[in-house]
Design a protein around this motif. Structure first.
Motif, PDB file in Angstrom:
ATOM      1  N   THR A  75       0.784   1.018 -11.084  1.00 38.93           N
ATOM      2  CA  THR A  75       1.465   2.254 -11.440  1.00 38.93           C
ATOM      3  C   THR A  75       0.649   3.411 -10.868  1.00 38.93           C
ATOM      4  OG1 THR A  75       2.243   1.285 -13.510  1.00 38.93           O
ATOM      5  CG2 THR A  75       2.239   3.705 -13.367  1.00 38.93           C
ATOM      6  N   VAL A  76       1.330   4.301 -10.154  1.00 37.62           N
ATOM      7  CA  VAL A  76       0.677   5.499  -9.648  1.00 37.62           C
ATOM      8  C   VAL A  76       1.197   6.648 -10.497  1.00 37.62           C
ATOM      9  CG1 VAL A  76       0.290   6.970  -7.638  1.00 37.62           C
ATOM     10  CG2 VAL A  76       0.578   4.494  -7.336  1.00 37.62           C
ATOM     11  N   ARG A  77       0.344   7.147 -11.364  1.00 34.55           N
ATOM     12  CA  ARG A  77       0.767   8.145 -12.356  1.00 34.55           C
ATOM     13  C   ARG A  77       1.497   9.335 -11.725  1.00 34.55           C
ATOM     14  NH1 ARG A  77      -1.522   7.718 -17.648  1.00 34.55           N
ATOM     15  NH2 ARG A  77      -0.930   9.870 -18.036  1.00 34.55           N
ATOM     16  N   GLY A  78       2.661   9.636 -12.291  1.00 32.01           N
ATOM     17  CA  GLY A  78       3.418  10.793 -11.841  1.00 32.01           C
ATOM     18  C   GLY A  78       4.162  10.592 -10.533  1.00 32.01           C
ATOM     19  N   VAL A  79       4.005   9.399  -9.932  1.00 29.54           N
ATOM     20  CA  VAL A  79       4.664   9.157  -8.646  1.00 29.54           C
ATOM     21  C   VAL A  79       5.592   7.944  -8.725  1.00 29.54           C
ATOM     22  CG1 VAL A  79       4.353   8.851  -6.165  1.00 29.54           C
ATOM     23  CG2 VAL A  79       2.608  10.057  -7.487  1.00 29.54           C
ATOM     24  N   GLY A  80       5.036   6.789  -9.035  1.00 34.71           N
ATOM     25  CA  GLY A  80       5.852   5.582  -9.084  1.00 34.71           C
ATOM     26  C   GLY A  80       4.994   4.330  -9.064  1.00 34.71           C
ATOM     27  N   TYR A  81       5.332   3.432  -8.148  1.00 36.57           N
ATOM     28  CA  TYR A  81       4.660   2.138  -8.092  1.00 36.57           C
ATOM     29  C   TYR A  81       4.256   1.767  -6.675  1.00 36.57           C
ATOM     30  CZ  TYR A  81       6.655   1.493 -12.738  1.00 36.57           C
ATOM     31  OH  TYR A  81       6.982   1.635 -14.056  1.00 36.57           O
ATOM     32  N   ARG A  82       3.263   0.896  -6.592  1.00 38.18           N
ATOM     33  CA  ARG A  82       2.916   0.334  -5.290  1.00 38.18           C
ATOM     34  C   ARG A  82       2.383  -1.077  -5.487  1.00 38.18           C
ATOM     35  NH1 ARG A  82      -2.243   3.821  -4.168  1.00 38.18           N
ATOM     36  NH2 ARG A  82      -3.524   2.905  -5.807  1.00 38.18           N
ATOM     37  N   PHE A  83       2.417  -1.828  -4.398  1.00 38.40           N
ATOM     38  CA  PHE A  83       1.853  -3.178  -4.352  1.00 38.40           C
ATOM     39  C   PHE A  83       0.610  -3.072  -3.491  1.00 38.40           C
ATOM     40  CE2 PHE A  83       1.388  -7.450  -2.610  1.00 38.40           C
ATOM     41  CZ  PHE A  83       1.614  -8.233  -3.722  1.00 38.40           C
ATOM     42  N   SER A  84      -0.542  -3.366  -4.081  1.00 38.79           N
ATOM     43  CA  SER A  84      -1.780  -3.187  -3.357  1.00 38.79           C
ATOM     44  C   SER A  84      -2.798  -4.243  -3.729  1.00 38.79           C
ATOM     45  CB  SER A  84      -2.365  -1.804  -3.669  1.00 38.79           C
ATOM     46  OG  SER A  84      -3.628  -1.647  -3.033  1.00 38.79           O
ATOM     47  N   VAL A  85      -3.545  -4.717  -2.746  1.00 41.92           N
ATOM     48  CA  VAL A  85      -4.612  -5.672  -3.016  1.00 41.92           C
ATOM     49  C   VAL A  85      -5.895  -4.920  -3.391  1.00 41.92           C
ATOM     50  CG1 VAL A  85      -3.679  -7.500  -1.563  1.00 41.92           C
ATOM     51  CG2 VAL A  85      -5.238  -5.819  -0.563  1.00 41.92           C
ATOM     52  N   HIS A  86      -5.874  -3.600  -3.262  1.00 38.61           N
ATOM     53  CA  HIS A  86      -7.036  -2.790  -3.612  1.00 38.61           C
ATOM     54  C   HIS A  86      -6.913  -2.306  -5.044  1.00 38.61           C
ATOM     55  CE1 HIS A  86      -7.944  -2.968   0.620  1.00 38.61           C
ATOM     56  NE2 HIS A  86      -6.765  -2.454   0.897  1.00 38.61           N
ATOM     57  N   GLU A  87      -7.995  -2.408  -5.787  1.00 41.06           N
ATOM     58  CA  GLU A  87      -7.974  -1.977  -7.198  1.00 41.06           C
ATOM     59  C   GLU A  87      -7.814  -0.468  -7.290  1.00 41.06           C
ATOM     60  OE1 GLU A  87      -8.177  -4.070  -9.935  1.00 41.06           O
ATOM     61  OE2 GLU A  87      -8.008  -5.659  -8.481  1.00 41.06           O
TER      62      GLU A  87
ATOM     63  N   GLU B 276       0.797  -1.235   0.000  1.00 42.58           N
ATOM     64  CA  GLU B 276       0.000   0.000   0.000  1.00 42.58           C
ATOM     65  C   GLU B 276       0.828   1.284   0.000  1.00 42.58           C
ATOM     66  OE1 GLU B 276      -3.066  -0.585  -0.613  1.00 42.58           O
ATOM     67  OE2 GLU B 276      -3.009  -2.698  -0.065  1.00 42.58           O
ATOM     68  N   ARG B 277       2.150   1.166   0.038  1.00 43.00           N
ATOM     69  CA  ARG B 277       2.975   2.376   0.016  1.00 43.00           C
ATOM     70  C   ARG B 277       3.440   2.650  -1.391  1.00 43.00           C
ATOM     71  NH1 ARG B 277       8.031   3.786   3.793  1.00 43.00           N
ATOM     72  NH2 ARG B 277       8.193   5.536   2.388  1.00 43.00           N
ATOM     73  N   VAL B 278       3.393   3.912  -1.797  1.00 44.71           N
ATOM     74  CA  VAL B 278       3.837   4.289  -3.136  1.00 44.71           C
ATOM     75  C   VAL B 278       5.319   4.652  -3.093  1.00 44.71           C
ATOM     76  CG1 VAL B 278       3.482   5.859  -5.070  1.00 44.71           C
ATOM     77  CG2 VAL B 278       1.533   5.149  -3.662  1.00 44.71           C
ATOM     78  N   TYR B 279       6.077   4.090  -4.018  1.00 44.97           N
ATOM     79  CA  TYR B 279       7.509   4.369  -4.108  1.00 44.97           C
ATOM     80  C   TYR B 279       7.846   4.946  -5.470  1.00 44.97           C
ATOM     81  CZ  TYR B 279       8.188   1.708   0.153  1.00 44.97           C
ATOM     82  OH  TYR B 279       8.137   1.286   1.451  1.00 44.97           O
ATOM     83  N   SER B 280       8.688   5.960  -5.474  1.00 49.55           N
ATOM     84  CA  SER B 280       9.177   6.513  -6.736  1.00 49.55           C
ATOM     85  C   SER B 280      10.180   5.523  -7.332  1.00 49.55           C
ATOM     86  CB  SER B 280       9.871   7.859  -6.494  1.00 49.55           C
ATOM     87  OG  SER B 280      11.085   7.652  -5.778  1.00 49.55           O
ATOM     88  N   ARG B 281      10.505   5.709  -8.607  1.00 50.72           N
ATOM     89  CA  ARG B 281      11.516   4.847  -9.233  1.00 50.72           C
ATOM     90  C   ARG B 281      12.837   4.932  -8.473  1.00 50.72           C
ATOM     91  NH1 ARG B 281       8.963   7.105 -13.629  1.00 50.72           N
ATOM     92  NH2 ARG B 281       7.982   5.604 -15.032  1.00 50.72           N
ATOM     93  N   ASP B 282      13.212   6.158  -8.068  1.00 49.87           N
ATOM     94  CA  ASP B 282      14.448   6.363  -7.308  1.00 49.87           C
ATOM     95  C   ASP B 282      14.469   5.526  -6.035  1.00 49.87           C
ATOM     96  OD1 ASP B 282      16.195   7.924  -8.674  1.00 49.87           O
ATOM     97  OD2 ASP B 282      15.552   9.830  -7.768  1.00 49.87           O
ATOM     98  N   GLN B 283      13.354   5.544  -5.312  1.00 45.52           N
ATOM     99  CA  GLN B 283      13.261   4.788  -4.059  1.00 45.52           C
ATOM    100  C   GLN B 283      13.350   3.289  -4.331  1.00 45.52           C
ATOM    101  OE1 GLN B 283       9.547   6.681  -2.842  1.00 45.52           O
ATOM    102  NE2 GLN B 283      10.580   7.494  -1.032  1.00 45.52           N
ATOM    103  N   VAL B 284      12.694   2.843  -5.387  1.00 46.23           N
ATOM    104  CA  VAL B 284      12.743   1.416  -5.747  1.00 46.23           C
ATOM    105  C   VAL B 284      14.177   1.026  -6.100  1.00 46.23           C
ATOM    106  CG1 VAL B 284      11.964  -0.361  -7.370  1.00 46.23           C
ATOM    107  CG2 VAL B 284      10.318   1.296  -6.466  1.00 46.23           C
ATOM    108  N   LEU B 285      14.851   1.874  -6.871  1.00 45.62           N
ATOM    109  CA  LEU B 285      16.251   1.602  -7.223  1.00 45.62           C
ATOM    110  C   LEU B 285      17.109   1.443  -5.976  1.00 45.62           C
ATOM    111  CD1 LEU B 285      17.012   3.962 -10.261  1.00 45.62           C
ATOM    112  CD2 LEU B 285      17.055   1.473 -10.257  1.00 45.62           C
ATOM    113  N   ASP B 286      16.979   2.399  -5.048  1.00 45.12           N
ATOM    114  CA  ASP B 286      17.775   2.349  -3.812  1.00 45.12           C
ATOM    115  C   ASP B 286      17.488   1.092  -3.010  1.00 45.12           C
ATOM    116  OD1 ASP B 286      18.948   4.726  -4.460  1.00 45.12           O
ATOM    117  OD2 ASP B 286      17.902   5.926  -2.947  1.00 45.12           O
ATOM    118  N   GLN B 287      16.207   0.746  -2.899  1.00 48.15           N
ATOM    119  CA  GLN B 287      15.798  -0.376  -2.046  1.00 48.15           C
ATOM    120  C   GLN B 287      16.117  -1.742  -2.653  1.00 48.15           C
ATOM    121  OE1 GLN B 287      14.554  -0.129   1.082  1.00 48.15           O
ATOM    122  NE2 GLN B 287      14.706   2.086   0.997  1.00 48.15           N
TER     123      GLN B 287
END
Length: 89
Positions: A77-89, A31-42
């Motif tokens: 995909t969260v437009r303009g922000v990055g990505y998240r893993f969510s069970v909610h549509e 449920e947390r949105v991460y930018s590409r930068d954050q995903v790269l770091d993590q």
């Protein structure tokens, strides 16, 4: 060595080591949105220089691996922000 396996019921999902790390990271932080930068770091590490678009490529591969099981929609995909893993549509 620890086995990196993803199971859906009795089926093993085929994916590469990077996709596994991506999935593991997202599942640990749902449920947390991460930018590409954050995903790269993590996922790749803060000191590794990789194009941000590389994240998109691996996200696509991860979705493709999850598609036969209907779980590709969980990687959102969260437009303009990055990505998240969510069970909610």
């Amino acid at each position: 060595s620890a086995e990196h396996r993803v199971m859906v019921g009795t089926h093993e999902v085929q994916m590469g080591p990077t996709e596994f790390k991506l999935l593991q990271f997202f599942m640990q932080h749902p449920e947390r949105v991460y930018s590409r930068d954050q995903v790269l770091d993590q996922v790749w590490g803060a000191n590794v220089y990789i194009e941000e678009r590389t994240v998109d490529v691996h996200i696509r591969r991860l979705r493709k691996a999850l598609t036969p099981y209907g779980y590709d929609r969980l990687v959102q995909t969260v437009r303009g922000v990055g990505y998240r893993f969510s069970v909610h549509e």
